[in-house]
Enzyme design. Sequence first.
Site, short mmCIF file in Angstrom:
data_model
loop_
_atom_site.label_atom_id
_atom_site.label_comp_id
_atom_site.label_asym_id
_atom_site.label_seq_id
_atom_site.Cartn_x
_atom_site.Cartn_y
_atom_site.Cartn_z
CB CYS A 1 -1.28 -0.03 0.90
SG CYS A 1 -2.17 -1.25 1.40
NE ARG B 1 -2.94 -4.07 -2.40
CZ ARG B 1 -2.12 -4.08 -1.61
NH1 ARG B 1 -2.61 -2.56 -2.00
NH2 ARG B 1 -1.84 -4.27 -0.71
#
Length: 243
Positions: free
Chosen positions: A71, A153
């Site tokens: 991330c 995601r």
Amino acid sequence: MKKTMFIFAVLCLMIAPFWAQAQDDSRIPLIGEKAPSFTAETTQGTLNFPRDYGRNWKILFSHPRDFTPVCSSEIIELSQMQEGFKELGVKLAVVSSDTLSQHKAWVKTINELRYKDRQPVKIDFALIDDKNYVVAKKYGMMHRPVSTSEYVRGVFVIDGKNIVRAVFFYPHSVGRNMEEIKRTVIALQTTDKELVYTPANWMPGDDVLVPYFPYTDKELKDDPKVADNFYNVGHLMHFRKSK
């Protein structure tokens, strides 16, 4: 005893639809639908999405957790590319179930990180607090076979009319290709503006596909100006130079 079992069975039948609805209250918006709206606190203040971003294009990114390696690499790449997205008229927003205080601490850390020998770039887009999973449910961000608490995601490309134009999902372990997401926006804007299609592996500046080919083979052969801009491939695919 039979009466008790009968009442229990009836109650189960009555509750089942509500239970199923509760389990399936997270729906992924489809391409062509209006982007679901929400109000949330962010690192840039209160956000009414997508209304506050007006006629701009928008990209909503979801990520599993703050302070995780994949991330963090994605947020850094977005910060490096944010000016390029601005030039395309695109507003970026990132969401996860972490709290606003965690987001702010994460932004502060990332703003000081040097990655791939590049100077840090200050993050200029909102990170959204979704600790109550409001956005997660509206956008189908949590895929239960993988996790009931962490987002996958997700990427939602939304145009200036707040219509969902593209949807991507990636697993927790795989970082997103931000250049591909940018390429998709450019392709969408190109097809809208020029009323064309883009072929496989199209890159900005490449030739585009013409949905309806306006010239005959003879016209292509006889008129150099037409031939300079249009051509076909075995009468199957018709191309022209990108504007």
